[in-house]
Design an enzyme around this catalytic site. Structure first.
Site, mmCIF file in Angstrom:
data_model
loop_
_atom_site.group_PDB
_atom_site.id
_atom_site.type_symbol
_atom_site.label_atom_id
_atom_site.label_comp_id
_atom_site.label_asym_id
_atom_site.label_seq_id
_atom_site.Cartn_x
_atom_site.Cartn_y
_atom_site.Cartn_z
ATOM 1 N N ASP A 128 -49.487 -11.960 27.838
ATOM 2 C CA ASP A 128 -48.868 -11.142 26.809
ATOM 3 C C ASP A 128 -47.428 -10.730 27.139
ATOM 4 O OD1 ASP A 128 -49.084 -9.925 24.407
ATOM 5 O OD2 ASP A 128 -50.090 -8.128 25.112
ATOM 6 N N CYS A 134 -57.674 -2.478 5.156
ATOM 7 C CA CYS A 134 -56.471 -1.806 5.630
ATOM 8 C C CYS A 134 -55.242 -2.453 4.986
ATOM 9 C CB CYS A 134 -56.408 -1.961 7.146
ATOM 10 S SG CYS A 134 -54.875 -1.353 7.844
HETATM 11 S S1 SF4 Z 1 -57.323 -1.328 10.863
HETATM 12 FE FE1 SF4 Z 1 -55.232 -1.556 10.109
HETATM 13 S S2 SF4 Z 1 -54.111 0.051 11.141
HETATM 14 FE FE2 SF4 Z 1 -55.971 -0.271 12.327
HETATM 15 S S3 SF4 Z 1 -55.401 -1.783 13.899
HETATM 16 FE FE3 SF4 Z 1 -56.288 -2.886 12.132
HETATM 17 S S4 SF4 Z 1 -54.490 -3.475 10.962
HETATM 18 FE FE4 SF4 Z 1 -53.808 -1.848 12.311
#
Ligand code: SF4
Length: 299
Positions: A123, A188
């Site tokens: 990474d 999300c």
């Molecule tokens: S759920 Fe959304 S905010 Fe949380 S790590 Fe995954 S992409 Fe990012």
């Protein structure tokens, strides 16, 4: 070592004995054209936010021999990081010691044990690690979130790569085709059809972003990272506790309460997170996150 002498079985056996849960070998070729196109499009959309290092060395990221001239084989390795117990305010991957150090150390041991010539990356270099993990058959890419899921261990794995100058006696194949264009979805808003929009992602905002958090950012569960999409991955059900002591949280970290976090001093921070990836956010960044988290925890 001559150019056709990598014994893939031996490397895999040694990798397993050093605590890697998956190991696969791929020919070091330029990444597939559609993957390269998607990556370039993702950059054009500015989805990498302030992670300017993603914009640098794009050609190198897409063509391994520009990163290491003479590379013939890429070995992808995975370590299980699923902790047995966890401090609920911190993302699962950051409960124990910094994976960069743990994995690099272990990969160097592997190179030594097998007499390998090359370099190891965790990474820290322009490498499309999930692509190479897929290409070398150590896991599948989950649609939507794009995690690598290793059979039997799920998506709770760290990835690393060995770039080696020798050819191998055998190369692995992907376990499944690359998923179709990502669907994005309702989980999300950061998960878009064009990939992760880091600017909308809690993980990015609480770890990589410097300066004030966006007003609308809600931190309900964790103030360092976010595990929501990781946990929503169907293969998360395959995750199992790691046997690697370095990835377990300390007792002190486990015992931290919201009141303790509120009064966290820089001295406590230094002790609590010695050798931890959490330090990436710096003390000021962590205090900023804690303040926002507490506001939503105890309004
Ligand atoms: S759920 Fe959304 S905010 Fe949380 S790590 Fe995954 S992409 Fe990012």
């Amino acid at each position: 070592m001559n150019s056709a002498s990598l014994n893939s079985k031996h490397i895999k056996t040694q990798a397993q004995s050093l605590g890697f849960v998956a190991c696969g070998l791929a020919k070091a070729e330029p990444v597939a054209e559609d993957v390269a196109r998607r990556y370039q499009h993702w950059l054009e959309l500015d989805y990498c936010g302030e992670m300017d290092y993603m914009r640098r060395n794009v050609e190198m990221r897409l063509q391994p021999d520009l990163l290491m001239p003479g590379v013939r084989t890429i070995v992808s390795l995975a370590m299980n990081f699923m902790p047995e117990k966890r401090q609920p305010a911190i993302s699962l991957y950051a409960q124990g010691k910094d994976y960069h150090d743990v994995m690099r150390g272990r990969m160097q041991e592997l190179m030594q044990a097998c007499g390998l010539e090359g370099r190891c990356f965790v990474d820290t270099a322009p490498v499309l690690e999930r692509y190479w993990a897929w290409r070398s058959g150590i896991g599948i890419i989950t649609p939507g979130s794009g995690f690598i899921s290793v059979p039997g261990y799920g998506p709770t794995v760290f990835l690393g790569e060995l770039f080696l100058t020798a050819e191998a006696d055998h190369y692995d194949s992907p376990l499944a085709p690359l998923p179709e264009e990502k669907t994005g979805g309702s989980l999300c808003p950061a998960l878009t059809p064009e990939g992760l929009d880091a600017r909308l992602c809690i993980s990015y905002q609480t770890i990589e972003h410097r300066g004030p958090l966006p007003d609308e950012l809600e931190l309900k569960r964790t103030f360092y990272g976010c595990d929501r999409c990781l946990r929503a991955t169907p293969q998360f059900a395959e995750s199992q506790p790691t046997t690697e002591p370095a990835f377990q949280p300390s007792e002190d970290l486990l015992q931290m309460t919201p009141d303790d976090w509120e009064s966290l001093t820089e001295e406590q921070y230094q002790t609590l997170f010695k050798g931890s990836a959490v330090k990436r956010a710096k003390f000021d960044g962590l205090k900023r996150n804690i303040e926002r988290w507490l506001k939503q925890l105890k309004p």
